[in-house]
Design a protein around this motif. Structure first.
Motif, PDB file in Angstrom:
ATOM      1  N   ILE A  53      32.343  49.130  32.948  1.00 56.89           N
ATOM      2  CA  ILE A  53      32.116  49.203  34.360  1.00 56.89           C
ATOM      3  C   ILE A  53      31.567  47.694  34.463  1.00 56.89           C
ATOM      4  CG2 ILE A  53      31.159  49.475  36.153  1.00 56.89           C
ATOM      5  CD1 ILE A  53      33.051  52.768  35.114  1.00 56.89           C
ATOM      6  N   TYR A  54      30.856  47.571  33.438  1.00 59.41           N
ATOM      7  CA  TYR A  54      29.461  46.477  33.699  1.00 59.41           C
ATOM      8  C   TYR A  54      30.385  45.054  33.138  1.00 59.41           C
ATOM      9  CZ  TYR A  54      25.854  43.374  31.645  1.00 59.41           C
ATOM     10  OH  TYR A  54      24.610  42.491  31.554  1.00 59.41           O
ATOM     11  N   THR A  55      31.114  45.356  32.332  1.00 65.99           N
ATOM     12  CA  THR A  55      31.457  43.529  31.772  1.00 65.99           C
ATOM     13  C   THR A  55      32.451  43.398  32.315  1.00 65.99           C
ATOM     14  OG1 THR A  55      31.933  44.698  29.753  1.00 65.99           O
ATOM     15  CG2 THR A  55      33.171  42.690  30.060  1.00 65.99           C
ATOM     16  N   MET A  56      33.560  44.095  33.614  1.00 65.46           N
ATOM     17  CA  MET A  56      34.505  43.766  34.190  1.00 65.46           C
ATOM     18  C   MET A  56      33.946  43.347  36.021  1.00 65.46           C
ATOM     19  SD  MET A  56      36.839  47.512  34.939  1.00 65.46           S
ATOM     20  CE  MET A  56      37.206  46.822  36.231  1.00 65.46           C
ATOM     21  N   VAL A  61      35.843  49.377  42.269  1.00 67.94           N
ATOM     22  CA  VAL A  61      37.275  49.356  42.116  1.00 67.94           C
ATOM     23  C   VAL A  61      37.355  50.780  41.615  1.00 67.94           C
ATOM     24  CG1 VAL A  61      36.967  48.075  39.964  1.00 67.94           C
ATOM     25  CG2 VAL A  61      39.581  48.262  40.716  1.00 67.94           C
ATOM     26  N   ILE A  62      36.146  50.863  40.666  1.00 67.71           N
ATOM     27  CA  ILE A  62      36.211  52.147  40.200  1.00 67.71           C
ATOM     28  C   ILE A  62      36.138  53.560  41.296  1.00 67.71           C
ATOM     29  CG2 ILE A  62      35.333  54.209  38.680  1.00 67.71           C
ATOM     30  CD1 ILE A  62      36.168  51.213  37.427  1.00 67.71           C
ATOM     31  N   THR A  63      35.500  53.267  42.231  1.00 67.27           N
ATOM     32  CA  THR A  63      35.297  53.896  43.449  1.00 67.27           C
ATOM     33  C   THR A  63      36.835  54.091  44.058  1.00 67.27           C
ATOM     34  OG1 THR A  63      33.343  53.350  43.749  1.00 67.27           O
ATOM     35  CG2 THR A  63      34.342  54.487  45.513  1.00 67.27           C
ATOM     36  N   THR A  77      41.305  57.497  30.234  1.00 67.94           N
ATOM     37  CA  THR A  77      41.793  58.019  31.928  1.00 67.94           C
ATOM     38  C   THR A  77      41.080  56.819  32.450  1.00 67.94           C
ATOM     39  OG1 THR A  77      41.625  60.212  30.926  1.00 67.94           O
ATOM     40  CG2 THR A  77      42.017  60.058  33.025  1.00 67.94           C
ATOM     41  N   LEU A  78      40.356  56.446  32.123  1.00 70.56           N
ATOM     42  CA  LEU A  78      39.165  55.628  33.743  1.00 70.56           C
ATOM     43  C   LEU A  78      40.355  53.909  32.948  1.00 70.56           C
ATOM     44  CD1 LEU A  78      37.250  54.158  35.049  1.00 70.56           C
ATOM     45  CD2 LEU A  78      35.854  53.626  33.499  1.00 70.56           C
ATOM     46  N   ASP A  80      43.429  53.797  31.714  1.00 69.42           N
ATOM     47  CA  ASP A  80      45.408  54.200  31.930  1.00 69.42           C
ATOM     48  C   ASP A  80      44.970  53.584  33.708  1.00 69.42           C
ATOM     49  OD1 ASP A  80      45.711  54.538  29.112  1.00 69.42           O
ATOM     50  OD2 ASP A  80      45.802  56.508  29.782  1.00 69.42           O
ATOM     51  N   ASN A  81      43.985  54.820  34.018  1.00 69.37           N
ATOM     52  CA  ASN A  81      43.998  54.387  36.240  1.00 69.37           C
ATOM     53  C   ASN A  81      43.813  53.041  36.580  1.00 69.37           C
ATOM     54  OD1 ASN A  81      44.350  57.095  37.528  1.00 69.37           O
ATOM     55  ND2 ASN A  81      43.306  57.470  35.503  1.00 69.37           N
ATOM     56  N   LEU A  82      43.032  52.342  35.534  1.00 70.20           N
ATOM     57  CA  LEU A  82      43.054  51.251  35.949  1.00 70.20           C
ATOM     58  C   LEU A  82      44.458  50.056  35.486  1.00 70.20           C
ATOM     59  CD1 LEU A  82      39.231  50.164  34.065  1.00 70.20           C
ATOM     60  CD2 LEU A  82      39.720  50.161  36.821  1.00 70.20           C
ATOM     61  N   GLU A  83      44.798  50.708  34.720  1.00 74.12           N
ATOM     62  CA  GLU A  83      46.192  49.614  33.973  1.00 74.12           C
ATOM     63  C   GLU A  83      47.284  49.791  35.182  1.00 74.12           C
ATOM     64  OE1 GLU A  83      48.547  47.104  32.247  1.00 74.12           O
ATOM     65  OE2 GLU A  83      46.223  47.986  31.435  1.00 74.12           O
TER      66      GLU A  83
END
Length: 423
Positions: A53-56, A61-63, A77-78, A80-83
């Protein structure tokens, strides 16, 4: 094996540009390499998630993913959902933009352009409109603007009917060399297999009438299948060399504008093709025609000499023989004569000796190609005309009435049924 200590500091990839979701696969690939090289991969999920998250560079977007606390704390899991999130955005926005901007490039073949459109449309999510969108992009994206305007006037144009545009648009072939060869091969395969099977039928009739005792019970289904396979193999062997000759040639005034799909080959190889065509005509038509003529001719002589056959049956059989020979001759002889004459005319033109009969032969060849295709339609009509159809219809109705009577009696018992005079 002991791990080799690293002597350098591994830097994470730059922040992700959320305005370019199509760059996600490339960015996450770089992050995975960083995750392995830095040793982050063996750390806890909490550290991996926080580093990601920090690097992004953006937590919003996570929210927006609406993940549970447990899902958001697991790295894979995170990820895969971002993908899934960025792939969906890429399909709807970026992929459709690329598809709608695609034009046929200078020097690009038609089959290459079509293949490219299919590849671009794969991830556009058009659903039921998939074929229509590709069709519209083809119509608008071809380099020949005049052809594009003519195609736009055809409200019934579909991808399935697209090859027909070759003839309606002034013989402008836009589907590439490979598709042209496939169409010509299928035409020749159908043509010469028809000749082969008609020849086999004539030989079978000859054996059945002239030598009935010798063949009775000897020709089984296995023999029929084997003969059919041999015919297909022989015809394929005759037609296959045609695939090695070039079939398309560009317009001399504009190489990128239009192409022609030749029935035979280009002018450069027309002399060699004429030799091949003459040999093909000899083995694929002349020899089978002589066999058919000999078989039906002998059958005709035998029927004329036999006096024990009913006169009506004999006349019907002789009529059938005559019509079959006539139909075979009319459909196939002109095609092979004018095909080879047309090739010979092209050879003369190549050597700057244009014959006066060139245009006449060309027109006759086009008409003969239509007659060749009609043979498959006319043959069944011949049998319908020669056979006693009214008598067969009466017989069929009589059998249907008998079946209905038996069914009625079996269901309702012995009910008196009036007997007709012809039962």
């Amino acid at each position: 094996m002991a791990a080799v200590p690293t002597a350098f500091q591994v830097s994470p990839p730059p922040k992700f540009d959320f305005s370019k979701p199509e760059e996600w696969p490339k960015w996450i690939h770089c992050f995975e390499r960083f995750r392995i090289a830095s040793g982050l991969k063996v750390q806890s999920d909490e550290n991996q998630v926080n580093t990601l998250i920090y690097t992004m560079g953006d937590e919003d977007v996570i929210t927006s993913l609406n993940l549970t606390e447990e899902e958001a704390s697991e790295y894979h899991t995170l990820k895969d959902n971002l993908e899934a999130h960025f792939v969906v955005r890429r399909n709807v926005i970026f992929e459709r933009a690329k598809f709608n901007q695609r034009q046929q490039e200078a020097g690009e073949t038609a089959d290459g352009f079509i293949a490219s459109l299919y590849a671009l449309a794969e991830h556009c999510g058009y659903g039921a409109l998939h074929s229509e969108m590709i069709r519209d992009r083809l119509v608008v994206g071809v380099r020949d603007k005049r052809l594009s305007e003519q195609l736009q006037m055809d409200a019934e144009l579909t991808l399935q009917l697209w090859p027909a545009t070759y003839y309606f648009m002034g013989n402008k072939w836009i589907f590439g060399e490979g598709f042209c060869k496939i169409i010509r091969f299928c035409f020749n395969l159908n043509l010469y297999s028809s000749i082969g099977f008609l020849t086999c039928i004539s030989v079978y009739r000859y054996l059945a009438i002239v030598h009935p005792m010798r063949v009775m019970g000897r020709i089984t289904v296995t023999h029929s299948v084997a003969i059919s396979v041999v015919v297909w193999l022989l015809v394929s062997a005759q037609s296959f060399p045609d695939m090695f000759y070039p079939k398309t040639s560009a317009n001399n005034t504009d190489r990128n504008r239009t192409e022609k799909c030749h029935h035979t080959t280009t002018t450069k190889y027309v002399e060699d093709y004429l030799k091949y065509s003459v040999g093909w005509t000899l083995t694929g038509f002349v020899i089978p025609f002589l066999i058919l003529l000999g078989s039906y001719g002998h059958v005709t002589l035998v029927l004329c000499r036999i006096n024990t056959i009913d006169k009506v049956v004999k006349q019907r059989s002789l009529k059938l023989m005559f019509i079959l020979i006539l139909l075979f001759s009319v459909c196939y002889i002109p095609f092979h004569i004018f095909k080879n004459l047309s090739l010979y005319s092209r050879v003369l033109i190549k050597h700057r000796m244009r014959p006066k009969w060139d245009k006449g032969v060309f027109c006759a060849h086009q008409i003969s190609r239509g007659l060749v295709c009609l043979n498959s339609v006319l043959n069944p009509l011949v049998y319908l005309h020669v056979m006693d159809i009214p008598a067969q219809i009466r017989q069929m109705l009589q059998r249907s009435r008998q079946i209905f009577t038996r069914f009625f009696l079996s269901k309702y018992g012995n009910v008196p049924v009036a007997q007709s005079a012809d039962v």
